[in-house]
Design a protein around this motif. Structure first.
Motif, short mmCIF file in Angstrom:
data_model
loop_
_atom_site.label_atom_id
_atom_site.label_comp_id
_atom_site.label_asym_id
_atom_site.label_seq_id
_atom_site.Cartn_x
_atom_site.Cartn_y
_atom_site.Cartn_z
N ALA A 1 6.39 8.12 39.42
CA ALA A 1 7.55 7.35 38.97
C ALA A 1 7.56 5.93 39.52
O ALA A 1 8.22 5.06 38.97
CB ALA A 1 8.84 8.07 39.38
N LYS A 2 6.81 5.68 40.61
CA LYS A 2 6.84 4.36 41.25
C LYS A 2 5.43 3.86 41.57
O LYS A 2 5.08 3.63 42.72
CB LYS A 2 7.66 4.44 42.54
CG LYS A 2 9.09 4.85 42.33
CD LYS A 2 9.81 4.96 43.66
CE LYS A 2 11.23 5.47 43.44
NZ LYS A 2 11.93 5.64 44.72
N PRO A 3 4.60 3.65 40.55
CA PRO A 3 3.22 3.23 40.81
C PRO A 3 3.11 1.82 41.39
O PRO A 3 2.05 1.44 41.89
CB PRO A 3 2.56 3.31 39.44
CG PRO A 3 3.69 3.14 38.48
CD PRO A 3 4.88 3.78 39.13
N GLN A 4 4.18 1.05 41.35
CA GLN A 4 4.15 -0.31 41.86
C GLN A 4 4.49 -0.36 43.36
O GLN A 4 4.36 -1.40 43.99
CB GLN A 4 5.11 -1.22 41.08
CG GLN A 4 6.58 -0.97 41.34
CD GLN A 4 7.16 0.24 40.62
OE1 GLN A 4 6.47 0.98 39.94
NE2 GLN A 4 8.45 0.44 40.79
N GLU A 5 4.89 0.76 43.95
CA GLU A 5 5.31 0.80 45.35
C GLU A 5 4.19 1.34 46.24
O GLU A 5 3.56 2.35 45.94
CB GLU A 5 6.54 1.68 45.50
CG GLU A 5 7.66 1.26 44.58
CD GLU A 5 8.97 1.11 45.29
OE1 GLU A 5 9.04 1.40 46.49
OE2 GLU A 5 9.91 0.69 44.62
#
Length: 124
Positions: A54-58
């Protein structure tokens, strides 16, 4: 000697391996796009793995795939497509920042510079 992108990759990996927030990464002021690109390259290289889809940018959405002692500078350079910058002598700042690794890289830098100096325009 180590490009800023390589230094940023090292910082990202350090934050992932230590579980820190983004202490080292934040020093490089990466844009979201640059951070995502870097994370993608490190994932593709098999150095890290995305665990929170859900949060591949983190950064906290990733875990290491192998021990830090098994990840070399060459692995990082190949993953990022970066290079060593041997156009300048190694600085004291670099030595103070990277300690023992800087000693080895300083030798690589000096040897590379010596060989490059021997290649003349006529040879090319």
């Amino acid at each position: 000697m180590i490009t800023l992108k390589t230094q940023a990759a090292i910082a990202v990996l350090d934050d992932i391996y230590t579980g820190e927030k983004t202490t080292r990464t934040n020093k490089y002021s990466l844009s979201e796009e640059d951070r995502c690109t870097l994370l993608s390259k490190l994932t593709t290289a098999g150095i890290i793995q995305l665990v929170d889809l859900a949060k591949p940018q983190e950064i906290h959405s990733y875990i290491p795939t192998r021990k830090s002692m098994d990840v070399s500078l060459l692995d990082i350079l190949e993953a990022t497509g970066e290079h060593l910058n041997c156009n300048h002598p190694t600085t004291e700042i670099f030595y103070s920042k990277y300690g023992n690794a800087a000693k080895k890289l300083g030798i690589v830098n000096q040897i590379t510079r010596t060989y490059l100096k021997e290649i003349k325009l006529f040879d090319l």
